[in-house]
Design a protein around this motif. Structure first.
Motif, PDB file in Angstrom:
ATOM      1  N   GLN A 443       0.843  -1.189   0.000  1.00 54.55           N
ATOM      2  CA  GLN A 443       0.000   0.000   0.000  1.00 54.55           C
ATOM      3  C   GLN A 443       0.880   1.242   0.000  1.00 54.55           C
ATOM      4  O   GLN A 443       1.786   1.387   0.818  1.00 54.55           O
ATOM      5  CB  GLN A 443      -0.907   0.010   1.218  1.00 54.55           C
ATOM      6  N   HIS A 444       0.632   2.146  -0.943  1.00 48.93           N
ATOM      7  CA  HIS A 444       1.435   3.355  -1.008  1.00 48.93           C
ATOM      8  C   HIS A 444       0.968   4.344   0.059  1.00 48.93           C
ATOM      9  O   HIS A 444      -0.174   4.301   0.503  1.00 48.93           O
ATOM     10  CB  HIS A 444       1.322   3.983  -2.404  1.00 48.93           C
ATOM     11  N   ASP A 445       1.856   5.264   0.447  1.00 46.30           N
ATOM     12  CA  ASP A 445       1.532   6.254   1.460  1.00 46.30           C
ATOM     13  C   ASP A 445       2.038   7.626   1.035  1.00 46.30           C
ATOM     14  O   ASP A 445       2.931   7.743   0.177  1.00 46.30           O
ATOM     15  CB  ASP A 445       2.153   5.888   2.814  1.00 46.30           C
ATOM     16  N   TYR A 446       1.486   8.668   1.654  1.00 48.48           N
ATOM     17  CA  TYR A 446       1.988  10.006   1.417  1.00 48.48           C
ATOM     18  C   TYR A 446       3.289  10.215   2.173  1.00 48.48           C
ATOM     19  O   TYR A 446       3.486   9.683   3.262  1.00 48.48           O
ATOM     20  CB  TYR A 446       0.961  11.051   1.870  1.00 48.48           C
ATOM     21  N   SER A 447       4.184  11.002   1.580  1.00 53.32           N
ATOM     22  CA  SER A 447       5.493  11.225   2.188  1.00 53.32           C
ATOM     23  C   SER A 447       5.441  12.235   3.318  1.00 53.32           C
ATOM     24  O   SER A 447       6.293  12.221   4.217  1.00 53.32           O
ATOM     25  CB  SER A 447       6.484  11.707   1.125  1.00 53.32           C
ATOM     26  N   ARG A 448       4.438  13.133   3.292  1.00 54.52           N
ATOM     27  CA  ARG A 448       4.338  14.148   4.343  1.00 54.52           C
ATOM     28  C   ARG A 448       2.934  14.749   4.337  1.00 54.52           C
ATOM     29  O   ARG A 448       2.238  14.713   3.322  1.00 54.52           O
ATOM     30  CB  ARG A 448       5.383  15.244   4.142  1.00 54.52           C
ATOM     31  N   PRO A 449       2.527  15.316   5.473  1.00 58.87           N
ATOM     32  CA  PRO A 449       1.206  15.943   5.538  1.00 58.87           C
ATOM     33  C   PRO A 449       1.210  17.283   4.809  1.00 58.87           C
ATOM     34  O   PRO A 449       2.268  17.770   4.393  1.00 58.87           O
ATOM     35  CB  PRO A 449       0.994  16.129   7.040  1.00 58.87           C
ATOM     36  N   PRO A 450       0.042  17.879   4.651  1.00 63.69           N
ATOM     37  CA  PRO A 450      -0.007  19.194   4.004  1.00 63.69           C
ATOM     38  C   PRO A 450       0.832  20.227   4.759  1.00 63.69           C
ATOM     39  O   PRO A 450       0.827  20.274   5.992  1.00 63.69           O
ATOM     40  CB  PRO A 450      -1.495  19.558   4.057  1.00 63.69           C
ATOM     41  N   GLN A 451       1.544  21.040   4.008  1.00 64.62           N
ATOM     42  CA  GLN A 451       2.310  22.131   4.592  1.00 64.62           C
ATOM     43  C   GLN A 451       1.404  23.360   4.739  1.00 64.62           C
ATOM     44  O   GLN A 451       0.337  23.443   4.150  1.00 64.62           O
ATOM     45  CB  GLN A 451       3.513  22.466   3.708  1.00 64.62           C
ATOM     46  N   ARG A 452       1.833  24.301   5.517  1.00 67.44           N
ATOM     47  CA  ARG A 452       1.052  25.518   5.689  1.00 67.44           C
ATOM     48  C   ARG A 452       0.834  26.191   4.333  1.00 67.44           C
ATOM     49  O   ARG A 452       1.741  26.281   3.519  1.00 67.44           O
ATOM     50  CB  ARG A 452       1.775  26.463   6.644  1.00 67.44           C
ATOM     51  N   TYR A 453      -0.395  26.628   4.065  1.00 74.32           N
ATOM     52  CA  TYR A 453      -0.745  27.254   2.789  1.00 74.32           C
ATOM     53  C   TYR A 453       0.154  28.455   2.524  1.00 74.32           C
ATOM     54  O   TYR A 453       0.327  29.335   3.366  1.00 74.32           O
ATOM     55  CB  TYR A 453      -2.203  27.698   2.825  1.00 74.32           C
ATOM     56  N   GLY A 454       0.757  28.477   1.322  1.00 72.42           N
ATOM     57  CA  GLY A 454       1.597  29.587   0.915  1.00 72.42           C
ATOM     58  C   GLY A 454       2.953  29.647   1.583  1.00 72.42           C
ATOM     59  O   GLY A 454       3.646  30.662   1.496  1.00 72.42           O
ATOM     60  N   SER A 455       3.382  28.542   2.226  1.00 68.03           N
ATOM     61  CA  SER A 455       4.610  28.580   3.021  1.00 68.03           C
ATOM     62  C   SER A 455       5.891  28.379   2.221  1.00 68.03           C
ATOM     63  O   SER A 455       6.978  28.577   2.731  1.00 68.03           O
ATOM     64  CB  SER A 455       4.550  27.511   4.125  1.00 68.03           C
ATOM     65  N   SER A 456       5.789  27.978   0.969  1.00 69.86           N
ATOM     66  CA  SER A 456       6.977  27.686   0.170  1.00 69.86           C
ATOM     67  C   SER A 456       7.387  28.872  -0.690  1.00 69.86           C
ATOM     68  O   SER A 456       6.548  29.691  -1.102  1.00 69.86           O
ATOM     69  CB  SER A 456       6.729  26.471  -0.724  1.00 69.86           C
ATOM     70  N   GLY A 457       8.670  28.942  -0.976  1.00 74.69           N
ATOM     71  CA  GLY A 457       9.167  29.919  -1.936  1.00 74.69           C
ATOM     72  C   GLY A 457       9.025  29.370  -3.355  1.00 74.69           C
ATOM     73  O   GLY A 457       8.687  28.206  -3.563  1.00 74.69           O
ATOM     74  N   LEU A 458       9.311  30.212  -4.323  1.00 75.97           N
ATOM     75  CA  LEU A 458       9.247  29.819  -5.731  1.00 75.97           C
ATOM     76  C   LEU A 458      10.574  29.184  -6.140  1.00 75.97           C
ATOM     77  O   LEU A 458      11.344  29.713  -6.942  1.00 75.97           O
ATOM     78  CB  LEU A 458       8.925  31.030  -6.603  1.00 75.97           C
ATOM     79  N   VAL A 459      10.853  28.017  -5.565  1.00 79.36           N
ATOM     80  CA  VAL A 459      12.099  27.289  -5.815  1.00 79.36           C
ATOM     81  C   VAL A 459      11.806  25.803  -5.860  1.00 79.36           C
ATOM     82  O   VAL A 459      10.812  25.329  -5.293  1.00 79.36           O
ATOM     83  CB  VAL A 459      13.152  27.564  -4.722  1.00 79.36           C
ATOM     84  N   TRP A 460      12.669  25.051  -6.533  1.00 82.93           N
ATOM     85  CA  TRP A 460      12.597  23.602  -6.520  1.00 82.93           C
ATOM     86  C   TRP A 460      13.387  23.066  -5.342  1.00 82.93           C
ATOM     87  O   TRP A 460      14.361  23.663  -4.924  1.00 82.93           O
ATOM     88  CB  TRP A 460      13.150  23.010  -7.821  1.00 82.93           C
ATOM     89  N   GLU A 461      12.968  21.922  -4.820  1.00 83.18           N
ATOM     90  CA  GLU A 461      13.679  21.308  -3.708  1.00 83.18           C
ATOM     91  C   GLU A 461      14.989  20.698  -4.185  1.00 83.18           C
ATOM     92  O   GLU A 461      15.090  20.258  -5.323  1.00 83.18           O
ATOM     93  CB  GLU A 461      12.810  20.221  -3.047  1.00 83.18           C
TER      94      GLU A 461
END
Length: 461
Positions: A443-461
């Motif tokens: 069974q597949h799973d999500y890697s992480r829960p939702p992050q805070r809305y709008g919390s990321s910058g405009l960059v790739w990980e």
């Protein structure tokens, strides 16, 4: 044991054939064939759209060497199409439709309204010429259903007259969809990839889509649910929303697993420049806004393919990109009303006939899986020197559903109990259902829960 012929799934994956190896076989599935037991084969749409994704993933991995085992189950399909219903935040169920959203009577019939977003509620009130939600029903009973549809739409709101399937099929908007496939694929010889795409698409052993970079420019349920599963499979998914019309918090939580969230005003030159730089390293972009609304930012599929050769572009909208409703707003519930589904699910309540709805928002979730399947297929094809784009619409998904053979007489409703997970998050303790796929027998799973809305910058990980 294979399912008998009568239980086979609609071969929705075949729309992706131009992007798949010639020897592709559909992904395996297990479990009951029917459980919602309604007028339409919603189960076939759910299983068939999920199978399209699983097939695209398996075909992409096998093309490069050791293939991955991607399979699906009826329970996974059923609960994923009701993921919002199963979501709990600190033990509490999330809210449903806003008070003004739903079916309403008019002087000659029924309409369906959508006012979940504040700006759509304001447009609805303005279109009806009333100042308060308390006056909506009175205003509607003075107007015909076609008048309501046109007035609200003209003011930027969202409403649809409840039609029969025949009325929809004979309308200009309905006729524009008749010869469209569920997933329309456009291909051309493409440039060699700038880098390898996904561990599994290289035949490796990591996450199925490790290394894939997905720009998610979608809203509400269909697109975000599709990008959610791409993120669960290992892709770096960056969703970007405009600051003026934020996503509803509970919808963000439901579809925000395994992705990042950013907010950017494309009218701001500095923000737009940073945003455009993301395309240089992006593999796929998902476009889920109404037709023509992104043109001023150079974000139409044709423009993006010209500016960024090799980029996979998957677009979708409510009503299709041709015909008189191409630029019209729409949601799953609104498409159900206009296309005839609400009429098929209607029934008598005493002396009053009322329209009805599907047991789940199947048009949204099936379209979202189609979006994810097209993205996966485009990446597998790119490694074989094929570039392309794909397009879907909620209305075309509705037509696909209505064209499926009806469930057998006597089919009874049953409950497929969900397998749930819990996780702490920025929004509290979450209870949720996992992604609807089995990968290499697990069974597949999500890697992480939702992050805070709008919390990321405009960059790739």
């Amino acid at each position: 044991m294979p399912h008998p012929a009568a239980d086979r799934l609609p071969p929705l994956w075949q729309d992706l054939a131009p992007l798949l190896p010639a020897d592709t076989e559909p992904a395996p599935w297990s479990g009951p064939r029917w459980w919602w037991a309604g007028v339409l084969d919603v189960e076939g749409l759910a299983l068939g759209s999920l199978q399209a994704l699983a097939t695209a993933l398996a075909a992409g991995t096998g093309a490069a060497g050791r293939g991955r085992d991607i399979a699906l189950t009826s329970r996974g399909a059923a609960v994923s199409f009701a993921s919002y219903t199963h979501l709990r935040v600190d033990g509490q169920a999330v809210g449903g439709f806003a008070p003004l959203s739903g079916f309403r009577r008019t002087i000659d019939g029924w309409v369906r309204l959508h006012a979940n977003y504040p700006h759509h509620e304001r447009a609805l009130l303005k279109g009806l010429g009333v100042a308060s939600p308390d006056d909506v029903d009175t205003a509607l009973l003075r107007l015909s259903a076609p008048e309501v549809e046109e007035r609200v739409t003209a003011h930027g709101g969202v409403a649809a007259r409840v039609r029969t399937p025949k009325e929809w099929a004979e309308s200009p908007a309905g006729r524009a969809l008749q010869n469209e496939p569920w997933i329309r694929v456009d291909t051309e010889p493409g440039p060699a990839p700038k880098r390898a795409v996904g561990a599994a698409l290289r035949g490796g052993s990591g996450g199925v889509l490790d290394g894939l970079r997905v720009l998610d420019l979608t809203r509400v349920i269909a697109g975000p649910s599709g990008s959610r599963i791409l993120g669960a499979l290992g892709a770096d998914v960056l969703r970007i929303d405009p600051p003026a019309t934020p996503e509803l918090v509970e919808q963000h939580i439901d579809t925000g697993f395994s992705k990042r969230s950013a907010v950017a005003d494309f009218a701001d030159p500095a923000a737009y420049r940073r945003f455009r730089e993301l395309f240089e390293a992006a593999d796929v972009v998902l476009l889920g806004y109404r037709g023509g609304s992104l043109a001023r930012f150079g974000l139409e599929p044709e423009a993006l393919r010209a500016d960024f050769p090799g980029l996979g572009v998957v677009s979708f909208d409510a009503w299709g990109d041709a015909g008189p409703w191409a630029g019209r707003r729409g949601f799953d519930s609104i498409v159900q009303a206009a296309s005839g589904i609400a009429s098929l699910y209607g029934g008598w309540d005493g002396d009053l006939w009322r329209p009805g709805a599907l047991p789940v928002q199947a048009l949204d979730y099936a379209t979202g899986l189609g979006v994810a399947a097209a993205a996966a297929a485009l990446m597998g094809a790119r490694n074989r020197g094929i570039s392309g784009a794909a397009h879907l619409s909620l209305a075309r998904t509705a037509l696909e559903l209505m064209r499926l053979p009806a469930p057998p007489p006597g089919t009874e409703r049953s409950e497929l109990d969900p397998e749930v997970r819990t996780s702490p998050s920025a929004y509290g303790e979450l209870t949720f259902v996992p992604p609807p796929l089995h990968v290499d027998g697990r069974q597949h799973d999500y890697s992480r829960p939702p992050q805070r809305y709008g919390s990321s910058g405009l960059v790739w990980e």
